[in-house]
Design an enzyme around this catalytic site. Structure first.
Site, mmCIF file in Angstrom:
data_model
loop_
_atom_site.group_PDB
_atom_site.id
_atom_site.type_symbol
_atom_site.label_atom_id
_atom_site.label_comp_id
_atom_site.label_asym_id
_atom_site.label_seq_id
_atom_site.Cartn_x
_atom_site.Cartn_y
_atom_site.Cartn_z
ATOM 1 N N ASP A 1 44.013 3.251 -9.035
ATOM 2 C CA ASP A 1 42.746 3.970 -9.217
ATOM 3 C C ASP A 1 42.782 5.287 -8.467
ATOM 4 O OD1 ASP A 1 41.691 2.009 -10.728
ATOM 5 O OD2 ASP A 1 40.035 1.506 -9.392
ATOM 6 N N THR B 1 34.386 2.429 -12.824
ATOM 7 C CA THR B 1 34.151 1.376 -13.819
ATOM 8 C C THR B 1 32.887 0.579 -13.503
ATOM 9 O OG1 THR B 1 35.622 -0.114 -12.621
ATOM 10 C CG2 THR B 1 36.577 1.152 -14.389
#
Ligand code: ADP
Ligand code: MG
Length: 511
Positions: free
Chosen positions: A378, A89
């Protein structure tokens, strides 16, 4: 002549472009320092005083509560990245910002926005091809998945032993379930132990204890019934009023209620049920009967939790107690109620078809646990993506250096101003290794020079940070690997957002 309502605000031409670009760049700037193994964390304090400490790009941007519409588009890039592949991200946000910064310079040199957009699309295509070409030829086994998990965790405050333990836990979780079932791994958290106590449960954790303190605290090879109905006196749609005319009648009405409630417990007991779980309520009197029958009961369980228990145990939803049959019952090898401080959790382990596992994340404080949960999530996404796609590329800036180099090579063969835009894309990609270097305290220019030279020589050049040491090396040698999907998605979404912003030359805002 006015065609807009009073008070609405219109910006056009260069002003509109420059305001949007500045906003977009500012967003990318906000996450820069968190990139890579030496990235710093951010503390975000909400209006209500809630604190979030994180290294995660998507979380930072979400918590920042950004209003500017162009800036919001970069936030969306990070969110898309999070949703699609679960990692990268910060990379995607930095790349979008840098693409905008490069575009700003080109616009100042009178390169037309459309030309920039064309050049960017051309460069993005080459970048994606380069990613495909750099896919590491390796079997997707446990060892590789551990490397990918560890790479995704570096820089997230999970140094040394903890990172090793967490990476192993995540990989064990993923390998413990079917690869096509993304929901099979659940994360449960609880404050009050060290992060090293994080463990993998081959089953489901219920965030609650049994309905009565006197119920058994554990069971083995237990038969389990999962209901979505209350165990209470049935009441009709309309309130029924009894006209009770004598004491006998009253006793009779009460007796029949009591019998109905006792009936529930009897049916369950006769069916040999050891554990009953319902998404609804259980009447206190039924709880008493169940306790007396040594049946463990859980009420008001969430639908999700019940579904997971069903998945782990092989049970089937029971909608009417009268229809309960042996086929409806699931099996769990062990059930244990554990107390943590004031809270109780129930662990259902080793089901008939253990298709559900849970990572029980622990940490010293609320903030630590929240951040660890994000890190584990994640990492879980990254490992699942890798297991599914089977493709990884060298990390630590290596793939970016390769992309930039391939794009520059292609640019040399392009005539006209579009060449400038293609070249600019390569410069924007350089911002990833440059930022990793910068955040690690290296001189960014020297780092890029070093990386390019090594790339020309060997084709793989990363800036690998391990402990206090920085080495320019083939990242594969050090096990720094990222899923190819993370790189592809970052290029894709950053290019899309940047080109969309560049094309805008008129902003009309209502008052
Ligand atoms: P993102 O939100 O983009 O994933 P991260 O802070 O997780 O941001 O940083 C990811 C980058 O760090 C990737 O380019 C990855 O290859 C790189 N990286 C991971 N581990 C190392 C390492 N040990 N040395 C250098 N770079 C690393
Ligand atoms: Mg990451």
């Amino acid at each position: 002549m006015f065609i807009l309502s009073e008070g609405s605000n219109r910006t056009t031409g260069r002003d509109a472009q420059s305001s949007n670009i500045t906003a977009g760049k500012a967003v990318a700037q906000a996450v820069r320092t968190t990139l890579g193994p030496r990235g710093m964390d951010k503390m975000l304090v909400s209006g209500a005083g809630d604190v979030v400490i994180t290294n995660d790009g998507a979380t930072i941007l979400e918590e920042m509560d950004i209003e500017h519409p162009a800036a919001q588009m970069i936030v969306e890039v990070a969110q898309t990245q999070e949703d699609e592949v679960g990692d990268g991200t910060t990379t995607a946000a930095i790349l979008s910002g840098q693409l905008l910064a490069e575009a700003e310079e080109l616009l100042q040199q009178d390169v037309h926005a459309t030309t920039i957009v064309e050049g960017y699309h051309e460069a993005a295509r080459i970048a994606k091809e380069t990613v495909e070409e750099h896919v590491v030829d390796a079997e997707v086994d446990e060892e590789l998945l551990i490397k990918v998990a560890t790479s995704s965790m570096t820089g997230k405050g999970t140094a040394g032993v903890t990172a090793e333990h967490l990476a192993q836990t995540v990989v064990d979780a993923v390998l413990g379930v079917d690869d096509d079932d993304e929901d099979a791994v659940t994360i449960e958290t609880h404050v009050g132990a060290s992060s090293a106590d994080t463990e993998l449960i081959s089953g489901v954790i219920l965030d609650d204890g049994p309905a009565h303190a006197a119920m058994p605290r554990s069971a083995e090879d237990a038969k389990i019934a999962v209901l979505d109905i209350p165990l209470e006196v049935r009441t009709g749609e309309i309130d029924v009023e009894y006209a009770v005319e004598s004491v006998e009648e009253l006793t009779k009405a009460m007796d029949s209620e009591a019998a109905e409630l006792r009936g529930y417990a009897e049916v369950l007991e006769e069916a040999g049920v050891d554990i009953v779980v319902t998404t609804d309520d259980i009447d206190d009197r039924v709880v008493e009967h169940l306790t007396a029958a040594d049946i463990l009961a859980f009420e008001d369980v969430s639908d999700d939790e019940a579904r997971r228990i069903i998945r782990a145990s092989g049970a089937r939803w029971v909608g009417a107690i009268g229809d309960l049959s042996d086929d409806d019952l699931g099996i769990v090898e062990s059930v244990e109620v554990r107390r943590f401080g004031d809270d109780e959790f129930t662990f259902f382990e080793g089901g008939a078809d253990a298709k559900s596992v849970t990572i029980f994340v622990r940490g010293g404080t609320e903030n630590v646990v929240r951040e660890l949960e994000r890190v584990v999530r994640d990492s879980l996404d990254v490992v699942q993506t890798t297991r599914r796609t089977g493709t990884v590329v060298p990390g630590a800036g290596s793939t970016e250096i390769a992309m930039a180099s391939a794009i520059r090579e292609a640019a040399a063969g392009i005539t006209g101003r579009r060449q400038l835009a293609v070249d600019a894309f390569a410069d924007a990609i350089d911002s990833i290794p440059r930022t990793i270097a910068e955040n690690s305290g290296e001189d960014p220019i020297d780092a890029l020079v070093e990386l390019r030279a090594l790339h020309d020589e060997t084709g793989r050049a990363g800036i690998v940070v391990e402990g206090g040491e920085i080495t320019y090396v083939d990242p594969i040698e050090r096990g720094v690997l990222d899923p190819a999907a993370v790189k592809l998605e970052a290029i894709e979404s950053a290019t899309e957002a940047a080109t969309m912003i560049i094309r805008i030359d008129d902003v009309i805002a209502a008052s």
